[in-house]
Design a protein around this motif. Structure first.
Motif, PDB file in Angstrom:
ATOM      1  N   ALA A 142       0.862  -1.655   0.246  1.00 55.76           N
ATOM      2  CA  ALA A 142      -0.411  -0.508  -0.418  1.00 55.76           C
ATOM      3  C   ALA A 142       1.164   1.282  -0.286  1.00 55.76           C
ATOM      4  O   ALA A 142       0.485   2.486  -0.917  1.00 55.76           O
ATOM      5  N   VAL A 143       1.622   1.076   0.982  1.00 58.85           N
ATOM      6  CA  VAL A 143       2.778   2.487   1.048  1.00 58.85           C
ATOM      7  C   VAL A 143       3.658   2.405  -0.768  1.00 58.85           C
ATOM      8  O   VAL A 143       3.301   3.286  -1.119  1.00 58.85           O
ATOM      9  N   ALA A 144       4.086   1.361  -0.854  1.00 56.54           N
ATOM     10  CA  ALA A 144       5.482   1.656  -2.465  1.00 56.54           C
ATOM     11  C   ALA A 144       4.088   2.273  -3.500  1.00 56.54           C
ATOM     12  O   ALA A 144       4.428   2.873  -4.365  1.00 56.54           O
ATOM     13  N   GLY A 145       2.861   1.096  -3.360  1.00 59.43           N
ATOM     14  CA  GLY A 145       1.945   1.771  -4.680  1.00 59.43           C
ATOM     15  C   GLY A 145       1.448   2.768  -4.468  1.00 59.43           C
ATOM     16  O   GLY A 145       1.570   3.783  -5.862  1.00 59.43           O
ATOM     17  N   ILE A 146       1.263   4.263  -3.680  1.00 60.80           N
ATOM     18  CA  ILE A 146       1.372   5.503  -3.408  1.00 60.80           C
ATOM     19  C   ILE A 146       2.348   6.296  -3.800  1.00 60.80           C
ATOM     20  O   ILE A 146       1.967   7.178  -4.634  1.00 60.80           O
ATOM     21  N   LEU A 147       2.749   5.824  -3.041  1.00 58.52           N
ATOM     22  CA  LEU A 147       4.572   6.758  -2.994  1.00 58.52           C
ATOM     23  C   LEU A 147       5.443   7.031  -4.113  1.00 58.52           C
ATOM     24  O   LEU A 147       6.333   7.356  -4.795  1.00 58.52           O
ATOM     25  N   GLY A 148       5.136   5.740  -4.751  1.00 60.28           N
ATOM     26  CA  GLY A 148       6.487   5.240  -5.993  1.00 60.28           C
ATOM     27  C   GLY A 148       6.360   5.918  -6.984  1.00 60.28           C
ATOM     28  O   GLY A 148       7.317   7.173  -7.248  1.00 60.28           O
ATOM     29  N   PRO A 149       5.468   5.863  -7.159  1.00 54.98           N
ATOM     30  CA  PRO A 149       4.997   7.794  -8.158  1.00 54.98           C
ATOM     31  C   PRO A 149       5.661   8.546  -8.800  1.00 54.98           C
ATOM     32  O   PRO A 149       5.936   9.598  -9.327  1.00 54.98           O
ATOM     33  N   SER A 165       9.597  -7.204  -5.321  1.00 55.11           N
ATOM     34  CA  SER A 165      10.288  -6.877  -6.417  1.00 55.11           C
ATOM     35  C   SER A 165      10.137  -6.136  -8.091  1.00 55.11           C
ATOM     36  O   SER A 165      10.685  -6.265  -8.405  1.00 55.11           O
ATOM     37  N   ASP A 166       9.670  -6.116  -8.151  1.00 55.33           N
ATOM     38  CA  ASP A 166       8.629  -5.947  -9.709  1.00 55.33           C
ATOM     39  C   ASP A 166       8.788  -3.937  -9.587  1.00 55.33           C
ATOM     40  O   ASP A 166       8.565  -3.352  -8.679  1.00 55.33           O
ATOM     41  N   ARG A 167       9.297  -4.206 -10.039  1.00 54.79           N
ATOM     42  CA  ARG A 167      10.416  -2.527 -10.190  1.00 54.79           C
ATOM     43  C   ARG A 167       9.179  -1.466 -11.301  1.00 54.79           C
ATOM     44  O   ARG A 167       9.637  -0.488 -10.830  1.00 54.79           O
ATOM     45  N   THR A 168       8.747  -2.321 -11.970  1.00 53.77           N
ATOM     46  CA  THR A 168       7.303  -1.573 -12.974  1.00 53.77           C
ATOM     47  C   THR A 168       6.372  -1.020 -11.905  1.00 53.77           C
ATOM     48  O   THR A 168       5.538   0.032 -11.775  1.00 53.77           O
ATOM     49  N   LYS A 169       6.170  -1.298 -10.409  1.00 53.71           N
ATOM     50  CA  LYS A 169       5.297  -0.936 -10.087  1.00 53.71           C
ATOM     51  C   LYS A 169       5.273  -0.292  -8.787  1.00 53.71           C
ATOM     52  O   LYS A 169       4.421   0.384  -8.614  1.00 53.71           O
ATOM     53  N   TYR A 170       6.402  -1.315  -8.302  1.00 55.75           N
ATOM     54  CA  TYR A 170       6.947  -0.354  -6.758  1.00 55.75           C
ATOM     55  C   TYR A 170       8.695   0.232  -7.327  1.00 55.75           C
ATOM     56  O   TYR A 170       9.916  -0.378  -6.588  1.00 55.75           O
ATOM     57  N   PRO A 171       8.865   1.338  -7.613  1.00 54.82           N
ATOM     58  CA  PRO A 171      10.414   1.082  -8.813  1.00 54.82           C
ATOM     59  C   PRO A 171      11.328   2.181  -7.575  1.00 54.82           C
ATOM     60  O   PRO A 171      12.145   1.715  -7.531  1.00 54.82           O
ATOM     61  N   THR A 172      10.476   1.921  -6.512  1.00 49.60           N
ATOM     62  CA  THR A 172      11.037   2.947  -5.512  1.00 49.60           C
ATOM     63  C   THR A 172      11.282   2.506  -3.694  1.00 49.60           C
ATOM     64  O   THR A 172      11.937   2.765  -3.070  1.00 49.60           O
TER      65      THR A 172
END
Length: 820
Positions: A142-149, A165-172
């Motif tokens: 939840a956190v990585a999905g909203i703050l990653g972009p 580990s999916d860098r396309t969804k969770y790049p940071t």
């Protein structure tokens, strides 16, 4: 991993933050310390969630609390290291998520959106540059999905889901723990090693459990292993749902079960298994609960003894022990979570200054001498740290990335020189898309006609109302004794106003009152010392002394009008004023009647003065005063004065005054004093043309004119004066009228006694004893009334009348310079 963090820390914002605006508040305790660069943290310190996102069950987890302390320790260690980030301080802000994805997301948005109302200076502290979060994979997703972009670096210390580990969804997203991809392979290899072909599986009903079991099944199926069942558990499940899982286990023939779950989700099922005495099962654990302290208890051993699983590498942080043993609620009583930690470790509730213990709390109270130095709790064992060490590594990973970003070289280089300003390190801001911004505190929403409900104006709250939360639909009125502050976000007590002794006006009135009382006593002493002189005899010593005593009481009356009104002072001030002034005017009335009767006694055949001696004077004074006393007694009995708060003069001030209670009684007291004064004035006016040496009537007339003028002008001034000035006007009227009587009647006599003693003789007083019946009866003038010869008595009486009038005429002619 440091290179990856460095890559995303390099995303700089060209615009500086010009101000802070709070759109909402994550109402949970937080640990905060300001620094040049801020690091956020999210930990599930309180691990159980109930009812809703804003209602939490306080189930404190010592193991997770140690994780937060490891973050604080690492930041403190870095700040004290002159080589890692020289002249740069790291700050932190740590929030609790209660192991809930929803609350973790709210905490992340709170950290990313900037500072809330924290105890710092008026400027906005730096925004969060990196985030250490979270323990659970679902929360981290939840956190990585909203703050990653928005390019916010996120480092997890315990989220193992391979999906992250999916860098396309969770790049940071980064982590200091291996992925479940490797754990699933290891667990499958373990099952193959022991030759188990028929196993069951229990998963957490979240991303961590589902993805973990899915990866495990894919691996074991390659070895021909069959999974008999997959049951789900979650900490928020009801007991009936856990009992259903127990029934699945009891009805199945499997003897090996893999529990891919965190300890918080799995522990309620463990309790039910122990309660129903289910044994003979070989349990396989994932890394999430194999080292947890809660399942490692003697009562659990009967069913779960022999559980196998994989763990992370253990490490030691030697200096951490001293940091943990220094935790104390007495160091910072307001520090979050410390009180809960102390109650668990020490076993007593700390008594903190300003904190009142609940009467229902039966916990043992601490003495204040407790210490953590010799505690044997596993909390202080820093030799076998696993997740705690992951948190420690995460903080250092951020510090090393920041060092290379700011100094453009790795740690340990010979020369250290900044190549980047800290003000340039700004994460991308989360965009907003609203029709109208959330109304700040002190305002309310006002719908705009013809526009959607999302569009509104923010209208400031009216005076006396507040809105202490953002986005308020209505303003809340303050209680009657309170008023709104300037920001309209808090109700502050109104100022209670009354005439105080220590304020300048009160001091001045007190001094004037005491001066008048002192002058009255001084004048009385003078009259007593000179009572045998003609001036004192001519002015009727007894009436003068009683009048001076009443004036002394009148001067003391204003002291009851000062200070905070109470029930007793309110009753005293009005009744004391009424009675003392009635006594004063009664004495003046007695002196006026004496003067008038003395003048009338000079006419032949008029023997009225003989009927007006000392007894009659006392009766008149007592009767007139008694009537006022009766009025006051009825007033106090029926509807007495009482303290009253007046709110009409000012919004911010409460005027504390004495309500008269019965208006009729109040006006009766004043009216009676007025009637006595008017009668005195009329009588004195009738005798005003006595010869100059007989000027007592003139003095009384003048004093009563002053008295009436003061109280006539008092009425409009009293009505128009606001607040405490109403009382000041009343005191001024009392003092003015009392000084008028004192100065007009007694000042001329004191002038003669001290400055013109040659006039203090019978010659200059005109032998006043002949015309003042109080000093000498009229029979002394006309001779004995027992003469046997009526004609002779009549002639003597006529001779006496002629003698007195000749003296009066002589004095009048002398005044007119007609003859001697």
């Amino acid at each position: 991993m440091q290179r990856g963090i460095l890559l995303f820390l390099c995303v700089l914002s060209t615009n500086t933050v010009s101000g802070c605006e709070l759109f909402g508040r994550f109402d949970m305790p937080s640990l905060f310390k300001e620094g040049d660069i801020m690091i956020g943290g999210i930990f599930p310190i309180l691990i159980k969630q109930i009812l809703s996102t804003s209602t939490f069950d306080k189930e404190f987890d010592l193991r997770i609390y140690r994780w937060t302390q490891a973050m604080l320790f690492a930041i403190e260690e870095i700040n004290n290291d002159p080589a890692l980030l020289p002249n740069i301080s790291l700050g932190y802000r740590i929030l609790n998520s209660c192991a809930s994805p929803t609350n973790a997301l709210r905490a992340a948005l709170t950290l990313a959106s900037g500072a809330e109302e924290v105890d710092v200076s008026s400027h906005c502290p730096p925004a969060i540059s990196a985030l250490i979060a979270e323990s659970g994979s679902s929360q981290s997703i939840a956190v990585a999905g909203i703050l990653g972009p928005f390019h916010m670096p996120i480092i997890s210390y315990f989220s193992t889901c391979a999906c992250l580990s999916d860098r396309t969804k969770y790049p940071t997203f980064f982590r200091t723990i291996p992925s479940d991809y490797f754990q699933a392979k290891a667990l499958a290899a373990l099952v193959k090693h022991f030759g188990w072909q028929w196993i069951g599986a229990i998963q957490s009903d979240n991303d961590y459990g589902r993805n973990g079991i899915l990866a495990f099944k894919e691996e074991v199926e390659k070895f021909g292993v069959c999974v008999a069942f997959v049951a789900s558990v979650l900490r928020t499940y009801t007991r009936d749902e856990f009992l259903e899982v127990v029934e699945i286990i009891k009805q199945s023939s499997v003897k090996v079960i893999l529990a891919f779950s965190v300890d918080g989700d799995f522990y309620p099922l463990m309790q039910e298994i122990v309660n129903q005495n289910i044994t003979g099962i070989q349990w396989i654990s994932c890394v999430a609960w194999i080292t947890s302290s809660r399942p490692s208890t003697p009562e659990m051993y009967r069913s779960f003894g022999g559980t196998v699983g994989f763990v992370m590498q253990k490490m030691a942080i030697p200096k951490l022990n001293h940091f943990l043993t220094s935790i104390s609620p007495y160091t910072d009583p307001n520090a979050p979570f410390v009180k809960d930690f102390w109650e668990i470790i020490v076993g007593c509730t700390p008594v903190l200054p300003g904190v009142h213990a609940s009467t229902e709390d039966t916990t043992k109270r601490c003495t204040g001498n407790e210490t953590l130095m010799n505690s044997e709790n596993d909390f202080f064992n820093v030799t076998e740290l696993r997740v705690t060490y992951n948190v420690y590594k995460a903080v250092y990973a951020i510090a090393h990335a920041l060092h290379q970003l700011v100094f453009c070289q790795p740690v340990g280089a010979q020369t250290v020189k900044r190549c980047l300003n800290l003000s340039e390190i700004q994460p991308k801001e989360v965009p907003t898309s609203v029709c109208s911004n959330v109304c700040p505190v002190g305002t309310r929403k006002a719908q705009i006609r013809g526009k959607p409900i999302c569009c509104f104006d923010c209208v400031p709250c009216a005076d006396g109302t507040i809105a202490n939360s953002t986005g308020a639909a209505d303003c809340t009125p303050c209680p009657k004794e309170y008023w709104s502050n300037e920001r309209k976000d808090d109700c502050i007590p109104r100022t209670i106003e009354f005439l105080k002794y220590h304020e300048p006006m009160g001091i001045a009135l007190t001094l004037v009152s005491l001066l008048g009382a002192s002058l009255s006593l001084a004048t009385m002493v003078v009259f007593i010392n000179y009572r045998e002189t003609p001036v004192i005899k001519a002015s009727n010593f007894e009436l003068s002394s009683l009048l001076l005593f009443s004036l002394f009481l009148c001067f003391l009356c204003p002291l009851t009008f000062l200070g905070r009104p109470t029930v007793w002072t309110c009753m005293l001030r009005h009744t004391a004023f009424g009675v003392t002034f009635a006594l004063c005017i009664s004495c003046v009335l007695g002196k006026t009647i004496v003067v008038v009767t003395a003048f009338k006694a000079t006419f032949p055949g008029n023997n009225i003065a003989g009927k007006f001696g000392h007894t009659q004077q006392r009766i008149i004074i007592c009767s007139c005063t008694l009537i006022q006393i009766v009025i006051c007694v009825l007033w106090l009995s029926l509807n007495p004065p009482y303290p009253h708060m007046l709110f009409t003069y000012s919004n911010k001030i409460i005027v504390l005054e004495c309500n008269t209670g019965s208006q009729a009684s109040f006006y009766a007291v004043l009216g009676y004093i007025g009637v006595l004064a008017i009668i005195c004035l009329i009588l004195a006016f009738m005798a005003r043309k006595l010869p100059d040496n007989f000027n007592e009537a003139k003095l009384i007339t003048f004093s009563l004119l002053i008295f009436c003028a003061v109280w006539i002008t008092f009425i409009p001034a009293y009505i128009s004066s606001p607040g405490k000035f109403t009382v000041a006007v009343e005191i001024f009227a009392i003092l003015s009228s009392a000084f008028g009587l004192l100065s007009s009647i007694f000042a001329p006599k004191c002038y003669i006694i001290f400055l013109k003693p040659e006039k203090n003789t019978k010659k200059h007083t005109g032998d006043l004893s002949r015309v003042y019946p109080a000093s000498c009866p009229i029979t002394a003038v006309i001779g004995s009334s027992t003469l046997r010869d009526p004609e002779k008595d009549k002639r003597k009486q006529m001779d006496a009348w002629i003698t007195v009038h000749c003296k009066i005429c002589s004095m009048l002619l002398k005044e007119m310079d007609v003859c001697e």
